[in-house]
Design a protein around this motif. Structure first.
Motif, mmCIF file in Angstrom:
data_model
loop_
_atom_site.group_PDB
_atom_site.id
_atom_site.type_symbol
_atom_site.label_atom_id
_atom_site.label_comp_id
_atom_site.label_asym_id
_atom_site.label_seq_id
_atom_site.Cartn_x
_atom_site.Cartn_y
_atom_site.Cartn_z
ATOM 1 N N LYS A 126 -8.414 -4.797 -3.526
ATOM 2 C CA LYS A 126 -8.992 -4.540 -2.199
ATOM 3 C C LYS A 126 -9.934 -3.350 -2.274
ATOM 4 C CE LYS A 126 -4.895 -5.854 0.472
ATOM 5 N NZ LYS A 126 -5.370 -7.196 0.769
ATOM 6 N N GLN A 127 -10.653 -3.158 -1.201
ATOM 7 C CA GLN A 127 -11.471 -1.959 -1.096
ATOM 8 C C GLN A 127 -10.567 -0.758 -0.820
ATOM 9 O OE1 GLN A 127 -14.753 -1.717 -1.660
ATOM 10 N NE2 GLN A 127 -14.638 -3.886 -2.233
ATOM 11 N N ALA A 137 -2.015 1.480 4.358
ATOM 12 C CA ALA A 137 -0.958 2.472 4.135
ATOM 13 C C ALA A 137 -0.716 3.292 5.403
ATOM 14 C CB ALA A 137 -1.339 3.395 2.980
ATOM 15 N N ARG A 185 -6.346 2.383 2.395
ATOM 16 C CA ARG A 185 -6.046 3.546 3.248
ATOM 17 C C ARG A 185 -5.526 3.095 4.607
ATOM 18 N NH1 ARG A 185 -10.797 6.009 1.530
ATOM 19 N NH2 ARG A 185 -10.332 7.591 -0.007
ATOM 20 N N ARG A 201 1.130 3.801 -3.268
ATOM 21 C CA ARG A 201 0.658 5.176 -3.081
ATOM 22 C C ARG A 201 1.812 6.175 -3.181
ATOM 23 N NH1 ARG A 201 -1.968 8.025 -2.840
ATOM 24 N NH2 ARG A 201 -2.971 8.743 -0.937
ATOM 25 N N ALA A 202 2.880 5.919 -2.435
ATOM 26 C CA ALA A 202 3.930 6.933 -2.291
ATOM 27 C C ALA A 202 4.998 6.844 -3.369
ATOM 28 C CB ALA A 202 4.578 6.821 -0.908
ATOM 29 N N ALA A 211 0.843 -1.205 0.000
ATOM 30 C CA ALA A 211 0.000 0.000 0.000
ATOM 31 C C ALA A 211 0.874 1.250 0.000
ATOM 32 C CB ALA A 211 -0.932 -0.010 1.218
ATOM 33 N N VAL A 212 1.934 1.237 0.807
ATOM 34 C CA VAL A 212 2.831 2.395 0.864
ATOM 35 C C VAL A 212 3.560 2.579 -0.466
ATOM 36 C CG1 VAL A 212 4.927 3.323 1.933
ATOM 37 C CG2 VAL A 212 3.133 2.333 3.372
ATOM 38 N N VAL A 265 -5.685 6.362 -4.251
ATOM 39 C CA VAL A 265 -6.231 5.252 -3.465
ATOM 40 C C VAL A 265 -7.048 4.302 -4.331
ATOM 41 C CG1 VAL A 265 -7.817 4.650 -1.600
ATOM 42 C CG2 VAL A 265 -6.246 6.554 -1.316
ATOM 43 N N ALA A 281 -6.154 0.449 -4.927
ATOM 44 C CA ALA A 281 -7.122 -0.563 -4.512
ATOM 45 C C ALA A 281 -7.408 -1.523 -5.659
ATOM 46 C CB ALA A 281 -8.412 0.112 -4.050
ATOM 47 N N GLN A 282 -7.490 -0.961 -6.851
ATOM 48 C CA GLN A 282 -7.737 -1.781 -8.036
ATOM 49 C C GLN A 282 -6.578 -2.752 -8.262
ATOM 50 O OE1 GLN A 282 -8.308 0.552 -11.665
ATOM 51 N NE2 GLN A 282 -7.183 -1.066 -12.714
ATOM 52 N N VAL A 283 -5.361 -2.242 -8.131
ATOM 53 C CA VAL A 283 -4.190 -3.094 -8.336
ATOM 54 C C VAL A 283 -4.139 -4.214 -7.306
ATOM 55 C CG1 VAL A 283 -1.664 -3.151 -8.248
ATOM 56 C CG2 VAL A 283 -2.823 -1.301 -9.466
ATOM 57 N N LEU A 284 -4.467 -3.867 -6.069
ATOM 58 C CA LEU A 284 -4.332 -4.838 -4.982
ATOM 59 C C LEU A 284 -5.564 -5.726 -4.844
ATOM 60 C CD1 LEU A 284 -2.705 -2.458 -2.343
ATOM 61 C CD2 LEU A 284 -1.578 -4.294 -3.615
#
Lengths: 200, 298
Positions: free
Chosen positions: A167-168, A176, A173, A151-152, A147-148, A158, A162-165
């Protein structure tokens, strides 16, 4: 070959959309622009997952991307997420085939993300700090590390992360945020002895 | 006492940091620095490692440089029964014929590897000469130059191929398997990377560098898969004349196992599944630019 303007990953959506459209239509210079803009970041993401094998994983992912690009439908943001997803899938395939090992600094150090032949001392320092940072993020539980990184480092929002992972967005959020808190605590723990030495 | 107990990292600060912004409080400077380091410098506008291999794959995938009338059609290019798509497929076939002779030149590289000489795909003058004799029909069996440039050939005669090639051929077949395992195209018969039989580094060494793996594999495929007995080779198309010139099969690997991130992308990305069901059934359309999937025998 005609070289296009450098395309930074943070460039406006429109610019990425435009370059993507040209690449999809067969423009090699545009494809090169996409590669140079996205490869370093997906490579770092891959390094957080598979260490020194990141180059192989990223190379495989790009062959896949290049092959299917004419059929890709979506905008620049969608493309970034698509490339990232393919990289992730190749990395997970890699895990399945080799077995997951913890990513250590030496692993990460071995990957190269600079132009070939670009090896000044300043560059080496920069690479070292990048590798250290990635290795530290990679010590997080994978969910948080990913997630980190997405995003970073990759620069996804987000929704895209979320789409890549798969997940919701809320879960991303939270992951991360927890990851950053852990990293902050770890940085603080490492800084503590130095602070104590500085003020006896 | 940690500074973070005084300046707790809230959700809002987290989002700021993740977006690359610097929160107002200096308490998070270390974290800002860490993330900036992980992000690294801005991309340089210079050639990056792997760029050539990716570009080579891109060249294989796109029919040709855009011409007026095709380029603006962009998204419609792949729609069924679109005249533009028909045009694109015709172009692709035309390019294929051209590429067949180019690949033949590349085969010289394979032959040189077999003879222990430096391998530069396409860089061998003798096989360039051989390519000049190549029949530009695009039909694999019609290409006379593939035999002289076969593995183990030093003299360039087909009989030399037969007498010296067994060991080299085994090596090349092993490399071919590795090509599928690591390469752009994977057929259903493709082993997973664990069965590749050789580390990627070995394949790269045989190819003369990481950047040359794609070209080397394309040459290997063209070499091995066009032989009469290619049927037993993993990944080789079964006498499919409409196969793309590069020889990379367009099928996705079929694998069992966990399926991360399987939700279809809203953007309609066609092939982002890790376990890669055949993309024909994927939402958002399949990559129908492969003539082998769509039409046979123009």
């Amino acid at each position: 070959m005609r070289e296009g303007r450098p395309l930074t990953p943070d460039q406006t959506r429109d610019a990425l959309d435009e370059v993507l459209a040209r690449a999809r239509a067969g423009d090699e210079a545009a494809f090169v622009q996409l590669y140079r803009a996205l490869h370093p970041r997906v490579l770092r993401y891959a390094a957080s997952l598979v260490g020194a094998d990141a180059e192989d994983v990223a190379a495989e992912a790009w062959l896949h991307v290049a092959r299917d690009l004419p059929a890709f439908r979506g905008d620049g943001d969608g493309f970034r997420a698509w490339v990232t997803t393919i990289t992730r899938n190749r990395a997970l395939d890699h895990h399945r085939s080799r077995g997951r090992r913890p990513v250590v600094l030496d692993d990460v150090l071995a990957f190269t993300d600079r132009p070939s032949g670009d090896d000044t001392a300043a560059d080496a320092v920069e690479r070292l700090s990048t590798a250290r940072a990635i290795a530290l993020v990679a010590t997080l539980p994978r969910e948080q590390a990913e997630a980190v990184m997405l995003r970073a480092v990759v620069g996804l929002d987000v929704a895209a992360a979320a789409q890549v992972l798969g997940k919701q967005p809320g879960a991303v959020r939270v992951a991360a945020h927890r990851g950053l808190k852990r990293l902050a605590a770890e940085l603080s723990r490492r800084a503590e002895p130095a602070r104590r030495r500085a003020t006896p | 006492m940690s500074i973070f107990s005084r300046h707790r990292l809230g959700r809002r600060q987290s989002e700021q940091l993740l977006d690359g912004a610097r929160p107002a409080s200096p308490a998070f400077d270390d974290l800002v620095g860490l993330l900036a380091a992980a992000r690294g410098p801005h991309p340089a506008d210079a050639e990056l490692p792997g760029e050539q291999a990716a570009l080579a794959a891109f060249r294989r995938a796109v029919p040709t440089a855009p011409a007026a009338g095709v380029a603006p059609a962009g998204p419609h290019l792949l729609e069924e029964n679109s005249p533009v798509r028909t045009l694109a497929l015709r172009r692709l076939l035309a390019v294929k014929v051209l590429a067949a002779s180019v690949l033949t030149v590349g085969l010289g590289g394979v032959a040189m590897a077999a003879t222990g000489m430096p391998l530069v795909p396409g860089g061998d003058h003798r096989s360039s000469t051989a390519a000049a004799h190549a029949s530009p029909t695009g039909s694999p069996s019609d290409r006379p130059s593939t035999a002289p440039s076969g593995p183990g050939t030093r003299s360039g005669s087909p009989s030399a191929t037969r007498t010296h090639s067994a060991g080299h051929r085994r090596t090349h077949e092993k490399q071919l398997v590795a090509c599928w395992a690591y390469g752009a195209g994977r057929s259903k018969a493709t082993p997973s990377p664990v069965k590749a039989g050789m580390p990627f580094a070995d394949l790269a060494r045989a190819a003369g560098g990481r950047d040359r793996v794609a070209a080397y594999c394309a040459a290997l495929v063209a070499e091995l898969c066009t032989k009469a007995d290619a049927g037993h080779l993993p990944g080789c198309p079964k006498a499919d004349p409409t196969r793309r010139a590069s020889g990379w099969p367009s099928d996705r690997p079929t694998r069992s196992g966990t399926k991360p991130a399987t939700r279809p992308a809203p953007s309609g990305s066609p092939t982002d599944r890790p376990t890669a069901r055949p993309s024909r059934s994927a939402p958002g359309g399949s990559p129908t630019q492969h003539p082998s999937q769509t039409r046979t025998g123009h």
